[in-house]
Design a protein around this motif. Sequence first.
Motif, PDB file in Angstrom:
ATOM      1  N   ILE A  49      20.193 -34.751  85.315  1.00 54.77           N
ATOM      2  CA  ILE A  49      19.763 -34.517  83.933  1.00 54.77           C
ATOM      3  C   ILE A  49      20.829 -34.997  82.951  1.00 54.77           C
ATOM      4  O   ILE A  49      20.527 -35.691  81.964  1.00 54.77           O
ATOM      5  N   THR A  50      22.073 -34.646  83.196  1.00 63.13           N
ATOM      6  CA  THR A  50      23.135 -35.075  82.275  1.00 63.13           C
ATOM      7  C   THR A  50      23.307 -36.600  82.315  1.00 63.13           C
ATOM      8  O   THR A  50      23.574 -37.227  81.285  1.00 63.13           O
ATOM      9  N   THR A  51      23.113 -37.193  83.483  1.00 70.33           N
ATOM     10  CA  THR A  51      23.184 -38.649  83.587  1.00 70.33           C
ATOM     11  C   THR A  51      22.045 -39.301  82.802  1.00 70.33           C
ATOM     12  O   THR A  51      22.238 -40.334  82.142  1.00 70.33           O
ATOM     13  N   ALA A  52      20.870 -38.697  82.849  1.00 74.55           N
ATOM     14  CA  ALA A  52      19.735 -39.217  82.081  1.00 74.55           C
ATOM     15  C   ALA A  52      20.048 -39.221  80.594  1.00 74.55           C
ATOM     16  O   ALA A  52      19.778 -40.208  79.892  1.00 74.55           O
ATOM     17  N   PHE A  53      20.633 -38.132  80.096  1.00 74.43           N
ATOM     18  CA  PHE A  53      21.019 -38.082  78.675  1.00 74.43           C
ATOM     19  C   PHE A  53      22.005 -39.200  78.350  1.00 74.43           C
ATOM     20  O   PHE A  53      21.881 -39.887  77.328  1.00 74.43           O
ATOM     21  N   GLU A  54      22.987 -39.382  79.201  1.00 79.25           N
ATOM     22  CA  GLU A  54      24.032 -40.381  78.971  1.00 79.25           C
ATOM     23  C   GLU A  54      23.464 -41.799  78.909  1.00 79.25           C
ATOM     24  O   GLU A  54      24.023 -42.675  78.247  1.00 79.25           O
ATOM     25  N   HIS A  55      22.345 -42.017  79.595  1.00 81.53           N
ATOM     26  CA  HIS A  55      21.743 -43.359  79.633  1.00 81.53           C
ATOM     27  C   HIS A  55      20.505 -43.456  78.755  1.00 81.53           C
ATOM     28  O   HIS A  55      19.671 -44.360  78.929  1.00 81.53           O
ATOM     29  N   GLY A  56      20.375 -42.524  77.789  1.00 77.34           N
ATOM     30  CA  GLY A  56      19.391 -42.697  76.739  1.00 77.34           C
ATOM     31  C   GLY A  56      18.043 -42.046  76.922  1.00 77.34           C
ATOM     32  O   GLY A  56      17.154 -42.233  76.087  1.00 77.34           O
ATOM     33  N   ALA A  57      17.848 -41.289  77.990  1.00 78.72           N
ATOM     34  CA  ALA A  57      16.542 -40.682  78.230  1.00 78.72           C
ATOM     35  C   ALA A  57      16.521 -39.222  77.763  1.00 78.72           C
ATOM     36  O   ALA A  57      17.533 -38.513  77.830  1.00 78.72           O
ATOM     37  N   SER A  58      15.361 -38.782  77.300  1.00 85.69           N
ATOM     38  CA  SER A  58      15.128 -37.351  77.080  1.00 85.69           C
ATOM     39  C   SER A  58      14.643 -36.749  78.398  1.00 85.69           C
ATOM     40  O   SER A  58      14.268 -37.470  79.328  1.00 85.69           O
ATOM     41  N   VAL A  59      14.633 -35.431  78.478  1.00 84.61           N
ATOM     42  CA  VAL A  59      14.325 -34.770  79.750  1.00 84.61           C
ATOM     43  C   VAL A  59      13.294 -33.665  79.550  1.00 84.61           C
ATOM     44  O   VAL A  59      13.385 -32.868  78.613  1.00 84.61           O
ATOM     45  N   VAL A  60      12.333 -33.632  80.473  1.00 82.46           N
ATOM     46  CA  VAL A  60      11.393 -32.515  80.606  1.00 82.46           C
ATOM     47  C   VAL A  60      11.663 -31.897  81.967  1.00 82.46           C
ATOM     48  O   VAL A  60      11.662 -32.591  82.987  1.00 82.46           O
ATOM     49  N   SER A  61      11.921 -30.595  82.003  1.00 80.95           N
ATOM     50  CA  SER A  61      12.297 -29.935  83.250  1.00 80.95           C
ATOM     51  C   SER A  61      11.467 -28.669  83.486  1.00 80.95           C
ATOM     52  O   SER A  61      11.021 -28.024  82.542  1.00 80.95           O
ATOM     53  N   ALA A  62      11.295 -28.344  84.766  1.00 85.74           N
ATOM     54  CA  ALA A  62      10.662 -27.083  85.148  1.00 85.74           C
ATOM     55  C   ALA A  62      11.651 -26.194  85.897  1.00 85.74           C
ATOM     56  O   ALA A  62      11.256 -25.244  86.569  1.00 85.74           O
ATOM     57  N   ASN A  63      12.949 -26.485  85.745  1.00 84.89           N
ATOM     58  CA  ASN A  63      13.986 -25.902  86.587  1.00 84.89           C
ATOM     59  C   ASN A  63      14.558 -24.614  85.995  1.00 84.89           C
ATOM     60  O   ASN A  63      15.595 -24.612  85.326  1.00 84.89           O
ATOM     61  N   LYS A  64      13.899 -23.498  86.272  1.00 86.57           N
ATOM     62  CA  LYS A  64      14.318 -22.213  85.699  1.00 86.57           C
ATOM     63  C   LYS A  64      15.706 -21.787  86.160  1.00 86.57           C
ATOM     64  O   LYS A  64      16.491 -21.252  85.378  1.00 86.57           O
ATOM     65  N   ALA A  65      16.022 -22.014  87.443  1.00 86.06           N
ATOM     66  CA  ALA A  65      17.323 -21.581  87.961  1.00 86.06           C
ATOM     67  C   ALA A  65      18.464 -22.304  87.259  1.00 86.06           C
ATOM     68  O   ALA A  65      19.455 -21.688  86.852  1.00 86.06           O
ATOM     69  N   LEU A  66      18.324 -23.603  87.082  1.00 86.02           N
ATOM     70  CA  LEU A  66      19.370 -24.385  86.419  1.00 86.02           C
ATOM     71  C   LEU A  66      19.492 -24.025  84.948  1.00 86.02           C
ATOM     72  O   LEU A  66      20.591 -23.868  84.416  1.00 86.02           O
ATOM     73  N   LEU A  67      18.371 -23.862  84.268  1.00 85.35           N
ATOM     74  CA  LEU A  67      18.394 -23.515  82.846  1.00 85.35           C
ATOM     75  C   LEU A  67      18.986 -22.130  82.618  1.00 85.35           C
ATOM     76  O   LEU A  67      19.699 -21.900  81.640  1.00 85.35           O
ATOM     77  N   ALA A  68      18.701 -21.191  83.529  1.00 88.98           N
ATOM     78  CA  ALA A  68      19.260 -19.846  83.391  1.00 88.98           C
ATOM     79  C   ALA A  68      20.756 -19.832  83.630  1.00 88.98           C
ATOM     80  O   ALA A  68      21.484 -19.034  83.043  1.00 88.98           O
ATOM     81  N   GLN A  69      21.230 -20.731  84.476  1.00 88.27           N
ATOM     82  CA  GLN A  69      22.657 -20.760  84.797  1.00 88.27           C
ATOM     83  C   GLN A  69      23.454 -21.637  83.836  1.00 88.27           C
ATOM     84  O   GLN A  69      24.555 -21.264  83.412  1.00 88.27           O
ATOM     85  N   ASP A  70      22.910 -22.808  83.480  1.00 89.87           N
ATOM     86  CA  ASP A  70      23.682 -23.790  82.712  1.00 89.87           C
ATOM     87  C   ASP A  70      22.927 -24.322  81.509  1.00 89.87           C
ATOM     88  O   ASP A  70      23.180 -25.454  81.066  1.00 89.87           O
ATOM     89  N   GLY A  71      22.021 -23.534  80.964  1.00 83.93           N
ATOM     90  CA  GLY A  71      21.234 -23.991  79.828  1.00 83.93           C
ATOM     91  C   GLY A  71      22.070 -24.427  78.644  1.00 83.93           C
ATOM     92  O   GLY A  71      21.769 -25.437  77.995  1.00 83.93           O
ATOM     93  N   ALA A  72      23.129 -23.692  78.349  1.00 80.69           N
ATOM     94  CA  ALA A  72      23.969 -24.020  77.189  1.00 80.69           C
ATOM     95  C   ALA A  72      24.599 -25.398  77.345  1.00 80.69           C
ATOM     96  O   ALA A  72      24.615 -26.215  76.406  1.00 80.69           O
ATOM     97  N   ALA A  73      25.114 -25.701  78.535  1.00 83.16           N
ATOM     98  CA  ALA A  73      25.748 -27.001  78.770  1.00 83.16           C
ATOM     99  C   ALA A  73      24.723 -28.130  78.701  1.00 83.16           C
ATOM    100  O   ALA A  73      25.009 -29.217  78.179  1.00 83.16           O
ATOM    101  N   LEU A  74      23.530 -27.894  79.210  1.00 81.80           N
ATOM    102  CA  LEU A  74      22.490 -28.925  79.171  1.00 81.80           C
ATOM    103  C   LEU A  74      22.038 -29.183  77.736  1.00 81.80           C
ATOM    104  O   LEU A  74      21.832 -30.340  77.343  1.00 81.80           O
ATOM    105  N   HIS A  75      21.876 -28.121  76.957  1.00 77.53           N
ATOM    106  CA  HIS A  75      21.517 -28.290  75.545  1.00 77.53           C
ATOM    107  C   HIS A  75      22.612 -29.058  74.804  1.00 77.53           C
ATOM    108  O   HIS A  75      22.324 -29.923  73.954  1.00 77.53           O
ATOM    109  N   ALA A  76      23.866 -28.753  75.109  1.00 76.28           N
ATOM    110  CA  ALA A  76      24.977 -29.445  74.447  1.00 76.28           C
ATOM    111  C   ALA A  76      24.967 -30.935  74.788  1.00 76.28           C
ATOM    112  O   ALA A  76      25.206 -31.783  73.918  1.00 76.28           O
ATOM    113  N   ALA A  77      24.674 -31.255  76.047  1.00 77.36           N
ATOM    114  CA  ALA A  77      24.619 -32.661  76.451  1.00 77.36           C
ATOM    115  C   ALA A  77      23.469 -33.387  75.763  1.00 77.36           C
ATOM    116  O   ALA A  77      23.616 -34.533  75.321  1.00 77.36           O
TER     117      ALA A  77
END
Length: 430
Positions: free
Chosen positions: A92-120
């Motif tokens: 997901i973070t690599t996708a942001f770095e290369h210009g893509a937006s992201v749609v995810s269904a990953n509750k476990a990742l968002l609950a653990q690292d949502g803040a970092a993903l939003h920042a990226a």
Amino acid sequence: MMRTRPLKVALLGCGVVGSEVARIMTTHADDLAARIGAPVELAGVAVRRPGKVREGIDPGLVTTDATALVKRGDIDVVVEVIGGIEPARTLITTAFEHGASVVSANKALLAQDGAALHAAAEQHGRDLYYEAAVAGAIPLIRPLRESLAGDKVNRVLGIVNGTTNFILDKMDTTGAGYQEALDEATALGYAEADPTADVEGFDAAAKAAILAGIGFHTRVRLDDVYREGMTEVTAADFRSAKEMGCTIKLLAICERSADGTSVTARVHPAMIPLTHPLASVRGAYNAVFVESDAAGQLMFYGPGAGGSPTASAVLGDLVAVCRNRLSGTTGPGESAYADLTVSPMGQVVTRYHISLDVADKPGVLAQVATVFAEHGVSIDTVRQQGKDGEASLVVVTHRASDASLSGTVEALRKLDTVRGVASIMRVEGE
């Protein structure tokens, strides 16, 4: 006028949900293009087992190199439905770095690292949408972060796991024991071969963290959520619940404190009155009850899992993200301005149903009542049944803190006349 160059979509994962996303993108291509204002093209599908036959998907699009796919540079949107923490987080973070937006269904990742993903996402000017991470097809994330953005949400109370609701519903309606109901859920495909994430509340806890964070504009991580599974719920608990005019549900409960300075998030089985809207939620369905200052009480209900319902939520996000892409804008990002304190479970105040195995002799009730009084827990009702020197004592309390109740139970266990604490159940929704 419709733009002729298609928006390119990379799909990470092609299991139950991913394959349904791909199918809908193909069969509804014209409608999606009309709604977005440009065609959408499936540009690549990353999988672990490339040799598997995937009906309706061009084998030439299939790759095992997910990293290369998200690094292509011509991808507009990455749809992540592989789940888990890694490699999903890095992809997901690599996708942001290369210009893509992201749609995810990953509750476990968002609950653990949502803040970092939003920042990226914000750093690279891209969208992060995740309606499908909570409650499947039910529109819930977007209403909370957009429709209710001008309101003050005070409480989110819900059934957010279909597997556990199916099991508890079977126990309630048929009198089945936990294992029997679980076996039926497994046979019908509602429960995984290893149901731990569902029945021990991990799945619901991740969803509670996401809902609390959005609803209260505060960062709430999975570690902040109190979690208690439902494997110890018995047929006897359901009989007691029925005597109180209640049923039992595994609930995710997110609350703002009365003074507005803190929040709590928790997942556990609870008795709720049959008059509460959540009591009538049957089978594998989900429902979430939202209470806010201006809107009052809102109920969101529908199928909470499965390929088609979850894909519906993914495609809704895909349309929104593609529209943003065309207009050169992004949707709402993280809102954590409130930065409220996340309080521990001990500060939660609710009612309790406690079932004790005690000696059937004079003075026992007085001893038990004294322990409750010494810990500041007021008794509402008591019910006692005895036979052949053994007795069952059921105590229902008035509202008290969880810490006070824990102290009470610890002291009860030390009484010679208390043979055991058979069950402790919180009473919610009153």
